[in-house]
Scaffold this active site. Sequence first.
Site, mmCIF file in Angstrom:
data_model
loop_
_atom_site.group_PDB
_atom_site.id
_atom_site.type_symbol
_atom_site.label_atom_id
_atom_site.label_comp_id
_atom_site.label_asym_id
_atom_site.label_seq_id
_atom_site.Cartn_x
_atom_site.Cartn_y
_atom_site.Cartn_z
ATOM 1 N N GLY A 15 0.805 -1.216 0.000
ATOM 2 C CA GLY A 15 0.000 0.000 0.000
ATOM 3 C C GLY A 15 0.837 1.265 0.000
ATOM 4 O O GLY A 15 1.978 1.280 -0.480
ATOM 5 N N VAL A 17 2.277 2.620 2.378
ATOM 6 C CA VAL A 17 3.488 2.497 3.190
ATOM 7 C C VAL A 17 4.416 1.424 2.622
ATOM 8 O O VAL A 17 5.593 1.687 2.360
ATOM 9 C CB VAL A 17 3.122 2.185 4.665
ATOM 10 N N ARG A 39 -3.619 -4.483 -7.414
ATOM 11 C CA ARG A 39 -2.596 -3.587 -6.856
ATOM 12 C C ARG A 39 -1.195 -4.041 -7.276
ATOM 13 O O ARG A 39 -0.356 -3.230 -7.666
ATOM 14 C CB ARG A 39 -2.711 -3.570 -5.329
ATOM 15 N N SER A 128 2.964 -1.588 10.375
ATOM 16 C CA SER A 128 1.632 -0.988 10.525
ATOM 17 C C SER A 128 1.556 -0.239 11.853
ATOM 18 O O SER A 128 2.255 -0.579 12.803
ATOM 19 C CB SER A 128 0.557 -2.083 10.551
ATOM 20 N N GLU A 159 6.156 3.687 10.967
ATOM 21 C CA GLU A 159 6.542 4.532 9.841
ATOM 22 C C GLU A 159 6.019 5.950 10.066
ATOM 23 O O GLU A 159 4.885 6.134 10.455
ATOM 24 C CB GLU A 159 5.960 3.941 8.539
ATOM 25 N N GLU A 163 2.252 11.438 3.351
ATOM 26 C CA GLU A 163 1.961 11.331 1.928
ATOM 27 C C GLU A 163 2.229 12.676 1.254
ATOM 28 O O GLU A 163 2.082 13.731 1.860
ATOM 29 C CB GLU A 163 0.517 10.871 1.727
ATOM 30 N N ALA A 221 2.967 10.534 18.401
ATOM 31 C CA ALA A 221 3.419 11.518 17.404
ATOM 32 C C ALA A 221 2.226 12.019 16.591
ATOM 33 O O ALA A 221 2.051 13.233 16.404
ATOM 34 C CB ALA A 221 4.471 10.886 16.484
ATOM 35 N N ALA A 266 -3.705 26.725 9.652
ATOM 36 C CA ALA A 266 -5.154 26.532 9.813
ATOM 37 C C ALA A 266 -5.729 25.972 8.516
ATOM 38 O O ALA A 266 -5.181 26.199 7.436
ATOM 39 C CB ALA A 266 -5.812 27.862 10.162
ATOM 40 N N CYS A 274 -4.649 8.479 8.720
ATOM 41 C CA CYS A 274 -3.964 8.192 9.989
ATOM 42 C C CYS A 274 -4.437 8.983 11.199
ATOM 43 O O CYS A 274 -4.701 8.392 12.246
ATOM 44 C CB CYS A 274 -2.469 8.420 9.806
HETATM 45 N N1 LIG Z 1 -0.640 5.918 4.605
HETATM 46 C C1 LIG Z 1 0.310 6.486 5.314
HETATM 47 O O1 LIG Z 1 0.779 7.561 5.004
HETATM 48 C C2 LIG Z 1 0.856 5.813 6.557
HETATM 49 C C3 LIG Z 1 2.002 6.332 7.163
HETATM 50 C C4 LIG Z 1 2.512 5.699 8.301
HETATM 51 C C5 LIG Z 1 1.899 4.560 8.795
HETATM 52 N N2 LIG Z 1 0.788 4.071 8.191
HETATM 53 C C6 LIG Z 1 0.220 2.806 8.695
HETATM 54 O O2 LIG Z 1 0.719 1.757 7.855
HETATM 55 C C7 LIG Z 1 -0.269 0.727 7.690
HETATM 56 C C8 LIG Z 1 -0.571 0.534 6.214
HETATM 57 O O3 LIG Z 1 -1.133 1.722 5.709
HETATM 58 P P1 LIG Z 1 -1.349 1.951 4.144
HETATM 59 O O4 LIG Z 1 -1.806 3.352 3.996
HETATM 60 O O5 LIG Z 1 -0.159 1.476 3.414
HETATM 61 O O6 LIG Z 1 -2.565 0.932 3.881
HETATM 62 P P2 LIG Z 1 -3.088 0.428 2.472
HETATM 63 O O7 LIG Z 1 -4.516 0.077 2.662
HETATM 64 O O8 LIG Z 1 -2.701 1.385 1.397
HETATM 65 O O9 LIG Z 1 -2.234 -0.913 2.197
HETATM 66 C C9 LIG Z 1 -2.371 -2.072 2.939
HETATM 67 C C10 LIG Z 1 -2.238 -3.268 1.985
HETATM 68 O O10 LIG Z 1 -2.186 -4.466 2.762
HETATM 69 C C11 LIG Z 1 -2.802 -5.501 1.996
HETATM 70 N N3 LIG Z 1 -3.159 -6.608 2.891
HETATM 71 C C12 LIG Z 1 -4.062 -6.618 3.907
HETATM 72 N N4 LIG Z 1 -4.056 -7.828 4.508
HETATM 73 C C13 LIG Z 1 -3.150 -8.592 3.865
HETATM 74 C C14 LIG Z 1 -2.686 -9.922 4.040
HETATM 75 N N5 LIG Z 1 -3.154 -10.697 5.031
HETATM 76 N N6 LIG Z 1 -1.757 -10.409 3.190
HETATM 77 C C15 LIG Z 1 -1.249 -9.618 2.192
HETATM 78 N N7 LIG Z 1 -1.642 -8.336 1.986
HETATM 79 C C16 LIG Z 1 -2.575 -7.830 2.826
HETATM 80 C C17 LIG Z 1 -4.011 -4.809 1.383
HETATM 81 O O11 LIG Z 1 -4.485 -5.531 0.266
HETATM 82 C C18 LIG Z 1 -3.418 -3.433 1.026
HETATM 83 O O12 LIG Z 1 -2.955 -3.387 -0.302
HETATM 84 C C19 LIG Z 1 -1.471 1.174 8.533
HETATM 85 O O13 LIG Z 1 -1.357 0.595 9.807
HETATM 86 C C20 LIG Z 1 -1.285 2.682 8.634
HETATM 87 O O14 LIG Z 1 -1.867 3.217 9.798
HETATM 88 C C21 LIG Z 1 0.268 4.656 7.079
HETATM 89 O O1 LIG Z 2 -0.354 22.578 9.461
HETATM 90 C C1 LIG Z 2 -1.042 21.681 8.978
HETATM 91 C C2 LIG Z 2 -0.520 20.430 8.572
HETATM 92 C C3 LIG Z 2 -1.371 19.475 8.047
HETATM 93 N N1 LIG Z 2 -2.701 19.734 7.910
HETATM 94 C C4 LIG Z 2 -3.594 18.681 7.386
HETATM 95 O O2 LIG Z 2 -3.419 17.518 8.173
HETATM 96 C C5 LIG Z 2 -3.653 16.349 7.407
HETATM 97 C C6 LIG Z 2 -2.478 15.378 7.516
HETATM 98 O O3 LIG Z 2 -1.339 15.939 6.882
HETATM 99 P P1 LIG Z 2 0.102 15.283 6.956
HETATM 100 O O4 LIG Z 2 0.399 14.951 8.353
HETATM 101 O O5 LIG Z 2 1.028 16.171 6.252
HETATM 102 O O6 LIG Z 2 -0.085 13.967 6.067
HETATM 103 P P2 LIG Z 2 -0.221 12.403 6.440
HETATM 104 O O7 LIG Z 2 0.194 11.663 5.234
HETATM 105 O O8 LIG Z 2 -1.563 12.140 7.014
HETATM 106 O O9 LIG Z 2 0.910 12.143 7.546
HETATM 107 C C7 LIG Z 2 0.610 11.995 8.936
HETATM 108 O O10 LIG Z 2 0.178 10.682 9.201
HETATM 109 C C8 LIG Z 2 1.132 9.657 8.815
HETATM 110 C C9 LIG Z 2 0.449 8.331 9.049
HETATM 111 O O11 LIG Z 2 0.571 7.882 10.341
HETATM 112 C C10 LIG Z 2 2.403 9.856 9.619
HETATM 113 O O12 LIG Z 2 3.338 8.846 9.265
HETATM 114 C C11 LIG Z 2 2.968 11.241 9.350
HETATM 115 O O13 LIG Z 2 4.141 11.455 10.148
HETATM 116 C C12 LIG Z 2 1.906 12.281 9.696
HETATM 117 O O14 LIG Z 2 2.370 13.595 9.366
HETATM 118 C C13 LIG Z 2 -3.876 16.839 5.970
HETATM 119 O O15 LIG Z 2 -5.268 16.893 5.724
HETATM 120 C C14 LIG Z 2 -3.272 18.226 5.970
HETATM 121 O O16 LIG Z 2 -3.855 19.079 5.019
HETATM 122 C C15 LIG Z 2 -3.236 20.951 8.308
HETATM 123 O O17 LIG Z 2 -4.430 21.187 8.200
HETATM 124 N N2 LIG Z 2 -2.381 21.888 8.818
#
Ligand SMILES: NC(=O)c1ccc[n+]([C@@H]2O[C@H](COP(=O)([O-])OP(=O)(O)OC[C@H]3O[C@@H](n4cnc5c(N)ncnc54)[C@H](O)[C@@H]3O)[C@@H](O)[C@H]2O)c1
Ligand SMILES: O=c1ccn([C@@H]2O[C@H](COP(=O)(O)OP(=O)(O)O[C@H]3O[C@H](CO)[C@@H](O)[C@H](O)[C@H]3O)[C@@H](O)[C@H]2O)c(=O)[nH]1
Length: 464
Positions: A15, A17, A39, A128, A159, A163, A221, A266, A274
């Site tokens: 995904g 991450v 995917r 995760s 992580e 994004e 965090a 703001a 997340c």
């Molecule tokens: N999106 C972010 O920016 C972000 C950043 C930091 C941490 N996280 C955390 O990382 C984790 C993943 O987030 P994401 O945004 O990548 O999710 P996502 O939904 O984009 O990806 C998860 C993937 O895992 C796959 N999956 C689920 N169960 C499975 C299994 N049993 N075997 C194989 N594949 C399987 C799904 O098909 C999916 O493609 C979450 O816990 C999230 O909170 C996300």
């Molecule tokens: O000053 C700010 C900063 C952000 N945002 C909003 O907040 C949301 C989240 O933004 P951002 O944190 O930049 O993106 P994410 O990809 O959701 O990242 C957060 O969530 C991830 C998933 O856990 C973490 O890994 C990152 O460290 C954490 O920043 C978005 O809607 C932004 O527009 C605001 O409104 N004001």
Amino acid sequence: MAPIEVKKICCIGAGYVGGPTCAVIPHIQVTIVDLNQARIDAWNSDELPIYEPGLEDVVKATRGKNLFFSTDVDKGIADADLIFVSVNTPTKKSGIGAGFAADLKFLQLATRRIAEVATSSKIVVEKSTVPCRTADAMRTILEANSKPGCRFDILSNPEFLAEGTAIADLFAPDRVLIGSLQTEEGLDACRALSNVYSNWVPRDQILTVGLWSSELSKLAANAMLAQRISSVNALSAICEATGANIDEVAYAVGKDTRMGSKFLKASVGFGGSCFQKDILNLVYLSESLHLPEVAKYWRSVVELNEYQKSRFARKVVDTLFNTITGKKIAVLGWAFKKDTGDTRESPAITITNHFLSEKARISIYDPQVTESQMWLDLTDYGDIPAEPIKPHITINKTVEEACAGAEAIVVCTEWDEFKTLDWEKIYANCPRPAFVFDGRLILDRKKLTDIGFQVITIGSGDRI
Ligand SMILES: NC(=O)c1ccc[n+]([C@@H]2O[C@H](COP(=O)([O-])OP(=O)(O)OC[C@H]3O[C@@H](n4cnc5c(N)ncnc54)[C@H](O)[C@@H]3O)[C@@H](O)[C@H]2O)c1
Ligand SMILES: O=c1ccn([C@@H]2O[C@H](COP(=O)(O)OP(=O)(O)O[C@H]3O[C@H](CO)[C@@H](O)[C@H](O)[C@H]3O)[C@@H](O)[C@H]2O)c(=O)[nH]1
């Protein structure tokens, strides 16, 4: 004992991450596996499944060399010395803890699969975001199902990428956090993962702590980042009522080195997959630990965010003389932030739902979000029938089309391209009075006002 050398990595979950995180690992063979065939096909094609600046170049440079994408989960597990578990952990929709607790079914299925398939010892890494002490449950599942001679060491390695800046964040992270049991084996596993990261991250930025601290630090965090946004958004309401300007207030506050200037912008409210999920997770954890005051404190961060979104939508209705029924409203931006196509928990969805409940006609434009994704969001993935909404929604390919004839233009995402639009041309095609609602404080208010727009900005009164 000789240090463990990681030669093959498997990542379960391709995904937002799993894909970017593993794509930046140099040299070591990494196979990213997922059950979702579409995917994986996309990762193996020229049309990657996610939009992330810089990602395409990184994937093109490594795919087929040390980076592989596959649906063969079992082979990925069997071949690897170290396995990242990077599956989704959404908020539970039903059962105990519904609406708050993390749904760990995907994580547990993946863990069980590792136990069933592994015929050699593995380091299993929680990537995760999970509730505190999840590693305990993983260890129980792994140990109850393991084969003789197989040992599993569990690490927490949350992580922190955001994004839109994921590739830059991954190449130069503020820190890498690794949590392990403080046993000899746990510390060995921790060293092995540190050695993987030390290929590109300076050693002093690789923090090693206990397992539970690592798990909790991730929730902490996100909660504290989101709390800053809710604080500044709460102040934005005071600014609107007093004539103070939230950008000026945030600038003055952020200049304090104890505070820092980031995450004080703001907005219409925070979105993304997340923040809300992880705070609700913390609320649930606090309640489970019989800490109701702590739970209430964190819940208020999410409540304020909901208030900010509906406050903004209401402001649009109030300003358009208390009704938007039948009026055309242009929604600019559908992604939850700029530089991503991700719409999970995007404020634009909530705001549009408010407009729909007022029976407005809504035109939507976003440079990265597909029309099919917008319909999934508008119908809550099929839970809401599309037919009654269809006459009220138009999805446009250009800003100009979306804005033509609109009685209000509502900026929901801070895409850079909105700053440099031909606002004079847009104004020429709008009925009078022409309203612009800047939910991201990105537009040149004076310039737009000079053109003739009535500009309403989050966090500032009528005066400029
Ligand atoms: N999106 C972010 O920016 C972000 C950043 C930091 C941490 N996280 C955390 O990382 C984790 C993943 O987030 P994401 O945004 O990548 O999710 P996502 O939904 O984009 O990806 C998860 C993937 O895992 C796959 N999956 C689920 N169960 C499975 C299994 N049993 N075997 C194989 N594949 C399987 C799904 O098909 C999916 O493609 C979450 O816990 C999230 O909170 C996300
Ligand atoms: O000053 C700010 C900063 C952000 N945002 C909003 O907040 C949301 C989240 O933004 P951002 O944190 O930049 O993106 P994410 O990809 O959701 O990242 C957060 O969530 C991830 C998933 O856990 C973490 O890994 C990152 O460290 C954490 O920043 C978005 O809607 C932004 O527009 C605001 O409104 N004001």
